[in-house]
Write a protein that holds these residues in place. Structure first.
Motif, PDB file in Angstrom:
ATOM      1  N   ASP A  23     -43.674 -89.270 -12.246  1.00 47.11           N
ATOM      2  CA  ASP A  23     -44.187 -88.365 -11.150  1.00 47.11           C
ATOM      3  C   ASP A  23     -45.006 -87.224 -11.516  1.00 47.11           C
ATOM      4  O   ASP A  23     -45.032 -86.626 -12.454  1.00 47.11           O
ATOM      5  N   ALA A  24     -46.340 -87.817 -11.237  1.00 46.86           N
ATOM      6  CA  ALA A  24     -47.551 -87.049 -11.848  1.00 46.86           C
ATOM      7  C   ALA A  24     -47.347 -85.573 -11.355  1.00 46.86           C
ATOM      8  O   ALA A  24     -47.940 -84.666 -12.169  1.00 46.86           O
ATOM      9  N   LYS A  25     -46.864 -85.248 -10.113  1.00 48.39           N
ATOM     10  CA  LYS A  25     -46.977 -83.916  -9.880  1.00 48.39           C
ATOM     11  C   LYS A  25     -45.862 -83.081 -10.734  1.00 48.39           C
ATOM     12  O   LYS A  25     -46.098 -81.917 -11.242  1.00 48.39           O
ATOM     13  N   ARG A  26     -44.906 -83.872 -10.931  1.00 50.28           N
ATOM     14  CA  ARG A  26     -43.784 -82.939 -12.050  1.00 50.28           C
ATOM     15  C   ARG A  26     -44.145 -82.940 -13.367  1.00 50.28           C
ATOM     16  O   ARG A  26     -43.948 -82.016 -14.067  1.00 50.28           O
ATOM     17  N   MET A  27     -44.996 -83.871 -13.733  1.00 52.98           N
ATOM     18  CA  MET A  27     -45.276 -83.813 -15.284  1.00 52.98           C
ATOM     19  C   MET A  27     -46.719 -83.099 -15.556  1.00 52.98           C
ATOM     20  O   MET A  27     -47.073 -82.785 -16.577  1.00 52.98           O
ATOM     21  N   GLU A  28     -47.228 -82.740 -14.457  1.00 54.95           N
ATOM     22  CA  GLU A  28     -48.547 -82.034 -14.539  1.00 54.95           C
ATOM     23  C   GLU A  28     -48.496 -80.706 -15.347  1.00 54.95           C
ATOM     24  O   GLU A  28     -49.458 -80.569 -16.423  1.00 54.95           O
ATOM     25  N   PRO A  29     -47.658 -79.811 -15.154  1.00 51.39           N
ATOM     26  CA  PRO A  29     -47.624 -78.756 -15.809  1.00 51.39           C
ATOM     27  C   PRO A  29     -47.261 -78.959 -17.521  1.00 51.39           C
ATOM     28  O   PRO A  29     -47.623 -78.005 -18.268  1.00 51.39           O
ATOM     29  N   TYR A  30     -46.811 -80.036 -18.087  1.00 51.69           N
ATOM     30  CA  TYR A  30     -46.713 -80.438 -19.090  1.00 51.69           C
ATOM     31  C   TYR A  30     -47.671 -80.918 -19.968  1.00 51.69           C
ATOM     32  O   TYR A  30     -47.660 -81.592 -21.081  1.00 51.69           O
ATOM     33  N   GLY A  31     -48.620 -81.786 -19.214  1.00 54.32           N
ATOM     34  CA  GLY A  31     -49.554 -82.665 -19.655  1.00 54.32           C
ATOM     35  C   GLY A  31     -49.390 -83.775 -20.361  1.00 54.32           C
ATOM     36  O   GLY A  31     -49.654 -84.283 -21.160  1.00 54.32           O
ATOM     37  N   ILE A  32     -48.135 -84.353 -19.772  1.00 57.42           N
ATOM     38  CA  ILE A  32     -47.609 -85.663 -20.244  1.00 57.42           C
ATOM     39  C   ILE A  32     -48.122 -86.863 -19.300  1.00 57.42           C
ATOM     40  O   ILE A  32     -48.116 -86.802 -18.072  1.00 57.42           O
ATOM     41  N   PRO A  33     -48.328 -87.782 -19.909  1.00 65.37           N
ATOM     42  CA  PRO A  33     -48.975 -89.015 -19.203  1.00 65.37           C
ATOM     43  C   PRO A  33     -47.774 -89.717 -18.422  1.00 65.37           C
ATOM     44  O   PRO A  33     -46.671 -89.298 -18.712  1.00 65.37           O
ATOM     45  N   THR A  34     -48.160 -90.291 -17.217  1.00 69.80           N
ATOM     46  CA  THR A  34     -47.168 -90.858 -16.513  1.00 69.80           C
ATOM     47  C   THR A  34     -47.122 -92.512 -16.238  1.00 69.80           C
ATOM     48  O   THR A  34     -46.629 -92.870 -15.307  1.00 69.80           O
ATOM     49  N   ASP A  35     -47.781 -93.050 -17.486  1.00 67.93           N
ATOM     50  CA  ASP A  35     -47.866 -94.419 -17.139  1.00 67.93           C
ATOM     51  C   ASP A  35     -47.121 -95.043 -18.209  1.00 67.93           C
ATOM     52  O   ASP A  35     -47.057 -96.311 -18.383  1.00 67.93           O
ATOM     53  N   GLN A  36     -46.245 -94.417 -18.718  1.00 68.09           N
ATOM     54  CA  GLN A  36     -45.385 -94.784 -19.935  1.00 68.09           C
ATOM     55  C   GLN A  36     -44.326 -96.098 -19.511  1.00 68.09           C
ATOM     56  O   GLN A  36     -44.176 -97.054 -20.179  1.00 68.09           O
ATOM     57  N   TYR A  37     -43.881 -95.857 -18.278  1.00 69.27           N
ATOM     58  CA  TYR A  37     -43.192 -96.992 -17.734  1.00 69.27           C
ATOM     59  C   TYR A  37     -43.754 -98.456 -17.675  1.00 69.27           C
ATOM     60  O   TYR A  37     -43.231 -99.446 -17.944  1.00 69.27           O
ATOM     61  N   GLU A  38     -44.819 -98.055 -16.889  1.00 67.76           N
ATOM     62  CA  GLU A  38     -45.693 -99.346 -16.486  1.00 67.76           C
ATOM     63  C   GLU A  38     -46.254 -99.977 -18.038  1.00 67.76           C
ATOM     64  O   GLU A  38     -46.050-101.261 -18.128  1.00 67.76           O
ATOM     65  N   VAL A  39     -46.457 -99.286 -18.726  1.00 71.36           N
ATOM     66  CA  VAL A  39     -46.989 -99.810 -20.040  1.00 71.36           C
ATOM     67  C   VAL A  39     -45.676-100.392 -21.005  1.00 71.36           C
ATOM     68  O   VAL A  39     -45.828-101.471 -21.427  1.00 71.36           O
ATOM     69  N   TYR A  40     -44.539 -99.602 -20.968  1.00 75.46           N
ATOM     70  CA  TYR A  40     -43.482-100.061 -21.410  1.00 75.46           C
ATOM     71  C   TYR A  40     -43.022-101.395 -21.000  1.00 75.46           C
ATOM     72  O   TYR A  40     -42.516-102.289 -21.650  1.00 75.46           O
ATOM     73  N   SER A  41     -42.968-101.465 -19.895  1.00 76.85           N
ATOM     74  CA  SER A  41     -42.474-102.837 -18.973  1.00 76.85           C
ATOM     75  C   SER A  41     -43.510-104.054 -19.250  1.00 76.85           C
ATOM     76  O   SER A  41     -42.645-105.237 -19.357  1.00 76.85           O
ATOM     77  N   LYS A  42     -44.486-103.935 -19.916  1.00 80.13           N
ATOM     78  CA  LYS A  42     -45.222-104.938 -20.455  1.00 80.13           C
ATOM     79  C   LYS A  42     -45.320-105.306 -21.821  1.00 80.13           C
ATOM     80  O   LYS A  42     -45.759-106.265 -22.343  1.00 80.13           O
ATOM     81  N   SER A  43     -44.464-104.582 -22.556  1.00 79.48           N
ATOM     82  CA  SER A  43     -44.339-104.687 -23.993  1.00 79.48           C
ATOM     83  C   SER A  43     -43.376-105.721 -24.321  1.00 79.48           C
ATOM     84  O   SER A  43     -42.492-106.166 -23.630  1.00 79.48           O
ATOM     85  N   VAL A  44     -43.382-105.859 -25.471  1.00 79.77           N
ATOM     86  CA  VAL A  44     -42.249-107.009 -26.076  1.00 79.77           C
ATOM     87  C   VAL A  44     -40.834-106.272 -25.881  1.00 79.77           C
ATOM     88  O   VAL A  44     -39.888-107.166 -25.536  1.00 79.77           O
ATOM     89  N   HIS A  45     -40.992-105.259 -26.181  1.00 78.86           N
ATOM     90  CA  HIS A  45     -39.241-104.305 -25.808  1.00 78.86           C
ATOM     91  C   HIS A  45     -39.131-104.500 -24.307  1.00 78.86           C
ATOM     92  O   HIS A  45     -38.240-104.784 -23.875  1.00 78.86           O
ATOM     93  N   GLY A  46     -40.035-104.068 -23.364  1.00 80.51           N
ATOM     94  CA  GLY A  46     -39.693-104.127 -21.912  1.00 80.51           C
ATOM     95  C   GLY A  46     -39.382-105.497 -21.519  1.00 80.51           C
ATOM     96  O   GLY A  46     -38.578-105.579 -20.581  1.00 80.51           O
ATOM     97  N   HIS A  47     -40.217-106.546 -22.013  1.00 77.72           N
ATOM     98  CA  HIS A  47     -39.872-107.793 -21.423  1.00 77.72           C
ATOM     99  C   HIS A  47     -38.622-108.225 -21.788  1.00 77.72           C
ATOM    100  O   HIS A  47     -37.772-108.812 -21.127  1.00 77.72           O
ATOM    101  N   ALA A  48     -38.080-107.746 -23.184  1.00 75.60           N
ATOM    102  CA  ALA A  48     -36.927-108.537 -23.342  1.00 75.60           C
ATOM    103  C   ALA A  48     -35.626-107.694 -22.674  1.00 75.60           C
ATOM    104  O   ALA A  48     -34.897-108.264 -22.285  1.00 75.60           O
TER     105      ALA A  48
END
Length: 544
Positions: A254-279
């Protein structure tokens, strides 16, 4: 009890309810302050009891006399804990509040009976509780909300004077859950751990809640639910292993929710394509790590450069042991860690491409050094781009270490190529219909040696890696030789079959030519043979 009376209380009653909850929380805070004061030292009265000759108390300092009066937020049990300091950077867990006290309902749960008959919304809440882990364990409504579960009168069932709390705020919900889940006696029948409460307050979520009073951070109910709490072993639970990435993503994407903390919001998308996420997500392999495996669940924290090896080592124990043998492990702060080569959320399958760039990169001072203090620098941001996760990102081609990396690369790549060649040869033999079980056994041994050689790269020891790679090459060649022998054997059989077929065809041709020659001789002048005499008739035989 009419449903509209339950949902639409008089405004005065609601105010009394809030006041009662505030007074209860103030009492908890007062108890906590008294407890902390007793831990610091005895009060004058206590000293008088314990010592016949107490020393005179010092006069209060001006700063103590000028201490501000606690505000409304200071009455909350959560703020009885001291704020973090430079010496103690992490705030400790607030004192555990007591469990809600309520009259014995005598086995009756009037809350469930009334709310289930009000409307569809309330009926769903009641049904969710009934099917929940709490409902199945007879944890009733009053155990969290207080009140009198045995009464069907709203003024009595929801009377603050007997402990009715209503719906707790998000900040208060952690203490409410902890009042049971941190109680050893309460949790003993369920066999549940009782350290989640303390772990939560050590997490980034808990620390933000303590120090910043930030109600946006995750609390117990965000992950476990409110009335629909389920066991983590339930595949439909948000906390089930296969569902954890999506659960964390509900906030962290949630970009709006994470904005105050400066945290990226693409971790789930990136993780889902990793060897861990695929497994985990594609193959439903619950052994694969989810967010909680690396960051923790109740004690969620981002791994640091000093802890990442231990975090990855929870699964990759053998690899961790090999890494600890390396020169890298001795460099501590500036040493390459797991994420230097493999990444974080985007972990990919390792390959020989991790050794070198296609062309050597451009080296500047900041590649290795901090320009302000000229010390070695090795930060995660240098390796965010997967293309930079190479040995020659740090080691210049003119360096002695670069030559060692070349030797390691040649050894491992040669072992990989030998294994692939053997595998292809065995598949070719199997495609010809040959039994290749002996070659496959030899190839399995080669695979083991290859994995050992690849893993030994973490030691950075060329001698060991070269020896294991040579062993893998030898076993791969042995497997390939067995497959080649199978192929040669089938080629010999086919050649013999061709020769036999040719001989048969020659014999058939000779017989055919001989028959033709005989036919021509018969047609060349010899009279045809006389026809055979007719068989005698029965009458002629008897007359003779």
């Amino acid at each position: 009890m009419p449903g509209d009376r339950m949902l639409h209380q008089p405004r005065l009653l609601r105010r009394v309810t809030r006041l009662g909850g505030t007074l209860a929380l103030a009492g908890c805070a007062t108890f906590a302050v008294a407890f902390s004061a007793s831990a610091e030292g005895p009060s004058p009265s206590a000293a008088a009891v314990g010592s016949p000759s107490p020393s005179p108390s010092p006069s209060p300092s001006p700063s103590a006399a000028a201490a501000p009066t606690p505000g409304p937020s200071d009455t909350n049990w959560m703020y009885a804990t001291p704020a973090p300091t430079e010496a103690v950077p992490i705030a400790t867990a607030p004192p555990l509040p007591p469990k809600p006290v309520h009259p014995d309902g005598g086995g009756k749960n009037g809350c469930y009976d009334c709310h289930g008959a009000v409307n569809d919304t309330q009926a769903k809440i009641a049904a969710d509780w009934k099917a929940s882990a709490h409902g199945q364990a007879d944890v009733a409504c009053a155990d969290c909300h207080g009140g009198d579960p045995g009464s069907d009168q709203i003024t009595k069932a929801m009377d603050p004077a007997i402990g009715f709390l209503g719906s707790p705020d998000r900040q208060d919900s952690v203490g409410l859950c902890g009042s049971c889940h941190a109680n050893v006696d309460t949790m003993k029948p369920s066999g549940l751990p009782t350290d989640q409460y303390a772990k939560y307050w050590s997490s980034v979520h808990g620390q933000q809640l303590i120090t910043g009073n930030d109600a946006r951070v995750a609390v117990c109910t965000d992950c476990h639910g409110v009335h629909d709490v389920k066991k983590v072993s339930d595949p439909t639970a948000k906390t089930f292993a296969l569902n954890v990435p999506e659960l964390c993503s509900s906030c962290h994407s949630d970009a709006k929710r994470m904005e105050p903390y400066g945290i990226p919001t693409d971790q789930y998308e990136v993780y889902s394509k990793s060897v861990h996420g695929h497994a985990l997500l594609d193959n439903n392999d619950v052994r694969a790590p989810s967010c909680a495996s690396c960051h923790g669940s109740h004690d969620a924290q981002p791994p640091t450069s000093t802890t990442v090896v231990e975090v990855c080592g929870k699964c990759h124990t053998a690899t961790q042991d090999l890494y600890m043998e390396s020169r890298h492990s001795e460099l501590q702060a500036v040493a390459p860690k797991c994420w230097t080569c493999h990444g974080t959320h985007d972990v990919s399958k390792p390959s020989s491409e991790l050794f070198f760039h296609p062309t050597p990169p451009d080296y500047t001072c900041v590649t290795c050094h901090d320009l302000q203090n000229h010390t070695l620098r090795l930060e995660l941001d240098q390796f965010e781009d997967p293309a930079n996760r190479r040995c020659d990102t740090c080691h210049h081609p003119d360096s002695q270490i670069y030559s060692q990396i070349e030797g390691i690369s040649v050894s491992v790549v040669s072992a990989e190529e030998a294994f692939v060649d053997a595998e292809d040869e065995i598949q070719k033999a199997a495609g010809l219909g040959m039994i290749t079980s002996d070659a496959e056994v030899a190839l399995a041994g080669a695979k083991t040696s290859l994995i050992q050689a690849q893993a030994a790269v973490h030691t950075t020891k060329l001698t060991s890696i070269a020896q294991l790679s040579a062993d893998a090459v030898a076993k791969s060649n042995e497997a390939k030789a067995l497959a080649t022998a199978k192929i040669d054997e089938t080629n010999f059989r086919r050649a013999a079959m061709v020769i036999v077929l040719a001989l048969i065809l020659l014999g058939v041709a000779y017989l055919w030519l001989t028959k033709r020659r005989l036919d021509r001789e018969l047609e060349g002048g010899r009279p045809p043979p006389p026809p055979p005499p007719p068989p005698p008739t029965p009458g002629a035989a008897s007359s003779g």
